[in-house]
Enzyme design. Sequence first.
Site, mmCIF file in Angstrom:
data_model
loop_
_atom_site.group_PDB
_atom_site.id
_atom_site.type_symbol
_atom_site.label_atom_id
_atom_site.label_comp_id
_atom_site.label_asym_id
_atom_site.label_seq_id
_atom_site.Cartn_x
_atom_site.Cartn_y
_atom_site.Cartn_z
ATOM 1 N N LYS A 186 45.480 37.365 49.710
ATOM 2 C CA LYS A 186 44.600 36.996 48.604
ATOM 3 C C LYS A 186 44.529 38.094 47.534
ATOM 4 C CE LYS A 186 40.677 36.245 50.455
ATOM 5 N NZ LYS A 186 39.494 36.941 50.034
ATOM 6 N N ARG A 233 32.838 30.848 49.944
ATOM 7 C CA ARG A 233 33.163 31.163 51.330
ATOM 8 C C ARG A 233 32.689 30.062 52.271
ATOM 9 N NH1 ARG A 233 35.468 36.273 50.987
ATOM 10 N NH2 ARG A 233 35.278 37.472 52.869
ATOM 11 N N ARG A 248 46.352 47.934 57.243
ATOM 12 C CA ARG A 248 46.086 47.895 55.796
ATOM 13 C C ARG A 248 45.392 49.158 55.280
ATOM 14 N NH1 ARG A 248 43.485 42.614 53.126
ATOM 15 N NH2 ARG A 248 41.583 43.198 54.218
ATOM 16 N N ARG A 256 39.526 50.275 54.884
ATOM 17 C CA ARG A 256 38.224 49.618 54.770
ATOM 18 C C ARG A 256 37.499 49.619 56.106
ATOM 19 N NH1 ARG A 256 39.121 43.905 51.831
ATOM 20 N NH2 ARG A 256 37.776 43.346 53.553
ATOM 21 N N ARG A 262 35.525 38.014 61.312
ATOM 22 C CA ARG A 262 35.876 37.463 59.999
ATOM 23 C C ARG A 262 36.765 36.238 60.156
ATOM 24 N NH1 ARG A 262 38.375 42.665 57.594
ATOM 25 N NH2 ARG A 262 38.788 41.514 55.673
HETATM 26 P P1 AMP Z 1 36.637 40.382 51.304
HETATM 27 O O1 AMP Z 1 36.936 41.620 50.545
HETATM 28 O O2 AMP Z 1 36.781 39.130 50.441
HETATM 29 O O3 AMP Z 1 37.395 40.267 52.594
HETATM 30 O O4 AMP Z 1 35.068 40.454 51.697
HETATM 31 C C1 AMP Z 1 34.557 41.486 52.513
HETATM 32 C C2 AMP Z 1 33.184 41.121 53.052
HETATM 33 O O5 AMP Z 1 32.275 40.905 51.955
HETATM 34 C C3 AMP Z 1 33.130 39.823 53.852
HETATM 35 O O6 AMP Z 1 33.485 40.008 55.208
HETATM 36 C C4 AMP Z 1 31.655 39.439 53.685
HETATM 37 O O7 AMP Z 1 30.814 40.239 54.487
HETATM 38 C C5 AMP Z 1 31.370 39.831 52.244
HETATM 39 N N1 AMP Z 1 31.656 38.709 51.309
HETATM 40 C C6 AMP Z 1 32.661 38.639 50.374
HETATM 41 N N2 AMP Z 1 32.625 37.487 49.684
HETATM 42 C C7 AMP Z 1 31.559 36.797 50.171
HETATM 43 C C8 AMP Z 1 30.980 35.518 49.877
HETATM 44 N N3 AMP Z 1 31.497 34.687 48.947
HETATM 45 N N4 AMP Z 1 29.888 35.144 50.597
HETATM 46 C C9 AMP Z 1 29.341 35.940 51.530
HETATM 47 N N5 AMP Z 1 29.834 37.150 51.866
HETATM 48 C C10 AMP Z 1 30.937 37.585 51.203
#
Ligand code: AMP
Length: 216
Positions: free
Chosen positions: A13, A88, A127, A162, A173
Amino acid sequence: MNIILIAAPAAGKGTESERLISEYKLAHISTGDLLRKAIKENSPLKDEIQSAISSGKLVSDEIILKLIENKILDKECANGYILDGFPRNIAQAKKYDEMLEKNNIDPGYVFVIDIDKEKAKQRIVGRRNCPKCGRIYSTIFEQTKPKVDGICDSCGVELIKRADDNESAFENRYQIYLNETAPLIDFYAKKGILYHIDGNTDKNYTHKQIKDILEK
Ligand code: AMP
């Protein structure tokens, strides 16, 4: 042109977003990045956000929707934007629909990047990110290794891992993806704006599939 990218963790992504943004001059809205920024800047919501993220859970819809609405109405989004990490779940998708309707914005394309679970896990564990430009590297896959171990090719700064790029947060996740995010596939398929993309091979192939659809 507006785009939603749906994908399991590490399906590509972030990488694909970067390419679409530079090629089509789109704004990038990554909820993950917005949340990490809120933590770094000591937002009043810092503790709540931090505890959700580090355990691989979702941050509350209320926080997320506020962040999104501020962004899509900003003039940097006038030429179109990519939503990376939002919606999400179905609740967020419905709220987002209302937001679009209210502001007369077209939902555009929804791409779902498919990836096998084992492949995603391998990518997550290896990563690394550049804290300055956000570029993503891998310690495992030759194609995306940095030229110098642990250092960003473009910025020369040390790469970071991260906090949620570990096996146990990955399991969380991934499970959340299956339970909450995957139902979006049906939601958008019914609207006739969903396209499946194979994310198991390499980033060039992922990009080619998306480009072919956008330029049809
Ligand atoms: P990502 O970088 O997109 O993998 O997001 C990292 C973390 O941020 C996720 O595991 C969630 O804890 C939080 N997060 C990101 N986007 C959302 C969303 N749309 N709704 C709720 N939590 C989010």
